[in-house]
Design a protein around this motif. Structure first.
Motif, PDB file in Angstrom:
ATOM      1  N   VAL A   1       0.833  -1.197   0.000  1.00 28.07           N
ATOM      2  CA  VAL A   1       0.000   0.000   0.000  1.00 28.07           C
ATOM      3  C   VAL A   1       0.868   1.247   0.000  1.00 28.07           C
ATOM      4  O   VAL A   1       0.594   2.220  -0.705  1.00 28.07           O
ATOM      5  CB  VAL A   1      -0.925  -0.003   1.238  1.00 28.07           C
ATOM      6  CG1 VAL A   1      -1.460   1.380   1.508  1.00 28.07           C
ATOM      7  CG2 VAL A   1      -2.082  -0.957   1.050  1.00 28.07           C
TER       8      VAL A   1
ATOM      9  N   HIS B   1       0.733   4.067  -2.756  1.00 30.94           N
ATOM     10  CA  HIS B   1       0.194   5.366  -2.345  1.00 30.94           C
ATOM     11  C   HIS B   1       1.259   6.466  -2.395  1.00 30.94           C
ATOM     12  O   HIS B   1       1.016   7.533  -2.960  1.00 30.94           O
ATOM     13  CB  HIS B   1      -0.376   5.253  -0.927  1.00 30.94           C
ATOM     14  CG  HIS B   1      -0.914   6.540  -0.371  1.00 30.94           C
ATOM     15  ND1 HIS B   1      -2.099   7.097  -0.781  1.00 30.94           N
ATOM     16  CD2 HIS B   1      -0.402   7.400   0.539  1.00 30.94           C
ATOM     17  CE1 HIS B   1      -2.313   8.231  -0.133  1.00 30.94           C
ATOM     18  NE2 HIS B   1      -1.303   8.444   0.671  1.00 30.94           N
TER      19      HIS B   1
ATOM     20  N   TYR C   1      -6.836   5.368  -4.027  1.00 36.00           N
ATOM     21  CA  TYR C   1      -7.092   4.155  -3.229  1.00 36.00           C
ATOM     22  C   TYR C   1      -7.975   3.154  -3.971  1.00 36.00           C
ATOM     23  O   TYR C   1      -7.899   1.952  -3.706  1.00 36.00           O
ATOM     24  CB  TYR C   1      -7.668   4.512  -1.856  1.00 36.00           C
ATOM     25  CG  TYR C   1      -9.083   5.052  -1.829  1.00 36.00           C
ATOM     26  CD1 TYR C   1      -9.321   6.412  -1.708  1.00 36.00           C
ATOM     27  CD2 TYR C   1     -10.181   4.192  -1.881  1.00 36.00           C
ATOM     28  CE1 TYR C   1     -10.602   6.913  -1.671  1.00 36.00           C
ATOM     29  CE2 TYR C   1     -11.472   4.682  -1.842  1.00 36.00           C
ATOM     30  CZ  TYR C   1     -11.681   6.055  -1.748  1.00 36.00           C
ATOM     31  OH  TYR C   1     -12.964   6.555  -1.704  1.00 36.00           O
TER      32      TYR C   1
ATOM     33  N   ILE D   1      -5.602   1.085  -5.890  1.00 33.65           N
ATOM     34  CA  ILE D   1      -4.846   0.245  -4.961  1.00 33.65           C
ATOM     35  C   ILE D   1      -5.698  -0.948  -4.540  1.00 33.65           C
ATOM     36  O   ILE D   1      -5.230  -2.093  -4.485  1.00 33.65           O
ATOM     37  CB  ILE D   1      -4.413   1.056  -3.710  1.00 33.65           C
ATOM     38  CG1 ILE D   1      -3.423   2.155  -4.118  1.00 33.65           C
ATOM     39  CG2 ILE D   1      -3.803   0.142  -2.667  1.00 33.65           C
ATOM     40  CD1 ILE D   1      -3.050   3.105  -2.989  1.00 33.65           C
ATOM     41  N   ALA D   2      -6.967  -0.677  -4.240  1.00 28.21           N
ATOM     42  CA  ALA D   2      -7.867  -1.759  -3.833  1.00 28.21           C
ATOM     43  C   ALA D   2      -7.968  -2.817  -4.924  1.00 28.21           C
ATOM     44  O   ALA D   2      -7.924  -4.016  -4.661  1.00 28.21           O
ATOM     45  CB  ALA D   2      -9.254  -1.186  -3.516  1.00 28.21           C
TER      46      ALA D   2
ATOM     47  N   PRO E   1     -12.380  -1.095  -1.372  1.00 28.90           N
ATOM     48  CA  PRO E   1     -11.826   0.261  -1.232  1.00 28.90           C
ATOM     49  C   PRO E   1     -11.719   0.709   0.228  1.00 28.90           C
ATOM     50  O   PRO E   1     -10.745   1.363   0.603  1.00 28.90           O
ATOM     51  CB  PRO E   1     -12.832   1.124  -2.011  1.00 28.90           C
ATOM     52  CG  PRO E   1     -13.379   0.191  -3.042  1.00 28.90           C
ATOM     53  CD  PRO E   1     -13.467  -1.143  -2.364  1.00 28.90           C
TER      54      PRO E   1
ATOM     55  N   ALA F   1      -8.664  -0.675   1.651  1.00 27.36           N
ATOM     56  CA  ALA F   1      -7.478   0.021   1.149  1.00 27.36           C
ATOM     57  C   ALA F   1      -7.278   1.329   1.912  1.00 27.36           C
ATOM     58  O   ALA F   1      -6.153   1.686   2.272  1.00 27.36           O
ATOM     59  CB  ALA F   1      -7.621   0.293  -0.344  1.00 27.36           C
ATOM     60  N   ARG F   2      -8.371   2.038   2.146  1.00 31.51           N
ATOM     61  CA  ARG F   2      -8.276   3.295   2.894  1.00 31.51           C
ATOM     62  C   ARG F   2      -7.732   3.044   4.289  1.00 31.51           C
ATOM     63  O   ARG F   2      -6.891   3.791   4.797  1.00 31.51           O
ATOM     64  CB  ARG F   2      -9.646   3.960   2.990  1.00 31.51           C
ATOM     65  CG  ARG F   2     -10.083   4.648   1.719  1.00 31.51           C
ATOM     66  CD  ARG F   2     -11.471   5.206   1.789  1.00 31.51           C
ATOM     67  NE  ARG F   2     -11.646   6.183   2.842  1.00 31.51           N
ATOM     68  CZ  ARG F   2     -12.549   7.151   2.802  1.00 31.51           C
ATOM     69  NH1 ARG F   2     -13.334   7.275   1.756  1.00 31.51           N
ATOM     70  NH2 ARG F   2     -12.683   7.988   3.810  1.00 31.51           N
TER      71      ARG F   2
ATOM     72  N   ILE G   1      -4.059   2.445   4.149  1.00 30.73           N
ATOM     73  CA  ILE G   1      -3.330   3.691   3.902  1.00 30.73           C
ATOM     74  C   ILE G   1      -3.182   4.476   5.199  1.00 30.73           C
ATOM     75  O   ILE G   1      -2.115   5.000   5.518  1.00 30.73           O
ATOM     76  CB  ILE G   1      -4.036   4.549   2.830  1.00 30.73           C
ATOM     77  CG1 ILE G   1      -3.899   3.887   1.455  1.00 30.73           C
ATOM     78  CG2 ILE G   1      -3.459   5.964   2.776  1.00 30.73           C
ATOM     79  CD1 ILE G   1      -4.759   4.520   0.378  1.00 30.73           C
TER      80      ILE G   1
ATOM     81  N   LEU H   1      -5.490  11.036   2.978  1.00 30.94           N
ATOM     82  CA  LEU H   1      -6.390  11.018   1.835  1.00 30.94           C
ATOM     83  C   LEU H   1      -6.986  12.403   1.582  1.00 30.94           C
ATOM     84  O   LEU H   1      -7.265  12.765   0.446  1.00 30.94           O
ATOM     85  CB  LEU H   1      -7.522   9.993   2.050  1.00 30.94           C
ATOM     86  CG  LEU H   1      -7.063   8.531   2.083  1.00 30.94           C
ATOM     87  CD1 LEU H   1      -8.244   7.595   2.352  1.00 30.94           C
ATOM     88  CD2 LEU H   1      -6.387   8.133   0.781  1.00 30.94           C
TER      89      LEU H   1
ATOM     90  N   GLN I   1      -8.747  12.718  -2.032  1.00 32.84           N
ATOM     91  CA  GLN I   1      -9.367  11.433  -2.356  1.00 32.84           C
ATOM     92  C   GLN I   1     -10.638  11.166  -1.558  1.00 32.84           C
ATOM     93  O   GLN I   1     -11.234  10.104  -1.674  1.00 32.84           O
ATOM     94  CB  GLN I   1      -8.375  10.291  -2.093  1.00 32.84           C
ATOM     95  CG  GLN I   1      -7.191  10.302  -3.042  1.00 32.84           C
ATOM     96  CD  GLN I   1      -6.456   8.976  -3.021  1.00 32.84           C
ATOM     97  OE1 GLN I   1      -7.072   7.919  -3.168  1.00 32.84           O
ATOM     98  NE2 GLN I   1      -5.153   9.025  -2.841  1.00 32.84           N
TER      99      GLN I   1
END
Lengths: 195, 236
Positions: free
Chosen positions: A144, A148, A155, A158-159, A166, A169-170, A173, B12, B17
């Motif tokens: 990740v 990132h 994201y 990335i997911a 997702p 993934a968040r 991160i 983010l 994002q």
């Protein structure tokens, strides 16, 4: 990575040329980061990464287990990197001087406020330092972090690459950010503290 | 949410994002929390520093992808020997087809990138009406993101440090879309510049600038700084 890499491997083995491009797209970032941590030279790492994918493409039929795709690529890369390191007398982390100029110009164009004086804490930050810190993270956060921070993927992408939701993934991160900043802050303070 | 939870969203948030409603919640909290404002500024400095020092990584990353694309065009399929048929007649048939395909490839290579140019030109012409809609977008990244999500069901990530007085889009290729949406729109000239997926750079580098006129539009493609660009203008 495993769920996605299973389908990808089958398509790659069956001769689908787009599958190879997808493999490169998905794995070249983590592979490049791994190679930079081994070779400490970005140009060498780039060359070895390219050679790794070409060699993997020639011998993909030898790989049976999709779960081993990443480990297999790493093993090829590691062997090529060791050959490279033996033949190279370089030490330290280097970038071609003309490349530095190009990058500096690009930073001026794409990041207008990059010309501001950097905060003292991060003034010693370098690509090598970040890569070493990322490679030291637990694997679940390492991928990740590469996607990132180094590749600047959103994201959602990335997911998809990792075969996770997702939201997951968040979450990774967030966690990777905390770990990475903590590691880097510790390194930066060590570098700037009086001896 | 606690301050810790807000701060965990900052990576983010600074990368634009988050959803518009998430942005709004953070902005509202920042108005009354000096601690989080300080934490946000630290996150921004960290993100900026990482962004700047990792540029060589992304350059190398693009080079690797371009080189793989070139290689796959030269040798699209690797057939392991154990998969080749045993019969000599079948082998002859397969090699004959391969030779014919190679001949076609040679003809196409005399006009490198011709089919790819047609492909991106088709896309640009088809999406030109989008420009007329998006050029009116102004302001913060969250608004732009929300517009793309609502109208096109795609999730874009505007780059950091974008001046939204001039730019209203970013590379869609990062999201697996092909090619890319609007990068810049000049309302007076009714022209638009798109930044295309990195894989087109190899073709554009090989053939140099191309300038074509079609269907009432002028289309120029070129590669610069490792990125492939397309400019479309309506012919008056």
């Amino acid at each position: 990575m495993n769920a996605y890499s299973g389908r990808l491997l089958e398509r790659w083995r069956s001769g689908d040329p787009h599958a190879f491009e997808e493999v490169v797209n998905c794995f070249h970032g983590p592979l490049l980061s791994y190679l930079i941590s081994l070779l400490h030279h970005i140009q060498d790492a780039e060359d070895v990464a390219q050679d790794t994918f070409f060699r993997a493409h020639k011998s993909v039929h030898q790989l049976r287990d999709p779960a081993k795709l990443w480990e297999w690529l790493k093993r090829i890369a590691h062997n090529l990197a060791m050959d490279r390191a033996k033949n190279s007398r370089r030490s330290g982390f280097a970038t071609d001087p003309s490349e530095i100029q190009t990058i500096a110009e690009e930073v001026q164009v794409s990041s207008p406020d990059a010309a501001e004086a950097p905060d003292e804490t991060w003034s010693q930050l370098s690509l090598e330092v970040i890569v070493e810190a990322i490679e030291g993270l637990p694997e679940i956060y390492r991928e990740v972090a590469v996607y990132h921070y180094l590749q600047e993927w959103p994201y959602g992408k990335i997911a998809q690459a990792l075969g996770i939701e997702p939201a997951a993934a968040r979450q990774r991160i967030r966690r990777a950010n905390k770990l990475l900043r903590s590691v880097l802050m510790h390194r930066m303070l060590k570098r700037t503290s009086p001896t | 949410m606690t301050c810790d939870e807000y701060q965990s969203e900052f990576p983010l948030y600074v990368g634009h994002q988050l959803l518009p409603e998430e942005d709004a919640e953070i902005i509202a909290h920042l108005q009354s929390c000096a601690l989080c404002r300080q934490a946000l500024e630290e996150e921004r400095q960290f993100a900026r520093a990482v962004h700047n020092v990792s540029l060589p990584f992304r350059e190398a990353s693009q080079n690797i992808q371009r080189s793989a694309q070139k290689a796959i065009r030269r040798e699209p399929q690797v057939i392991p020997s154990h998969r080749l048929p045993e019969s000599p007649r079948m082998r002859l048939a397969i090699w004959s087809v391969a030779a014919a395909l190679a001949l076609i490839a040679v003809v196409l290579l005399r006009h490198p990138g011709a089919t790819e140019i047609d492909h991106v030109a088709d896309w640009a012409i088809e999406n030109y009406p989008l420009i007329d809609q998006t050029h009116a977008l102004r302001g913060d990244p969250a608004t732009v993101r929300a517009w793309f999500r609502e109208h096109h069901q795609i999730d874009i990530s505007p780059p950091v440090n974008v001046d939204y007085g001039k730019l209203v889009g970013c590379k869609m290729a990062e999201m697996g879309r092909d090619p890319a949406p609007l990068l810049r729109f000049n309302g007076r000239e009714t022209s638009a510049v798109f930044i295309l997926p990195a894989r087109f750079a190899a073709t554009f580098n090989a053939m140099g600038n191309r300038d074509i006129s079609r269907d009432g539009f002028r289309i120029v493609v070129w590669a610069e700084g490792g990125n492939p660009y397309l400019k479309i203008s309506r012919l008056m």
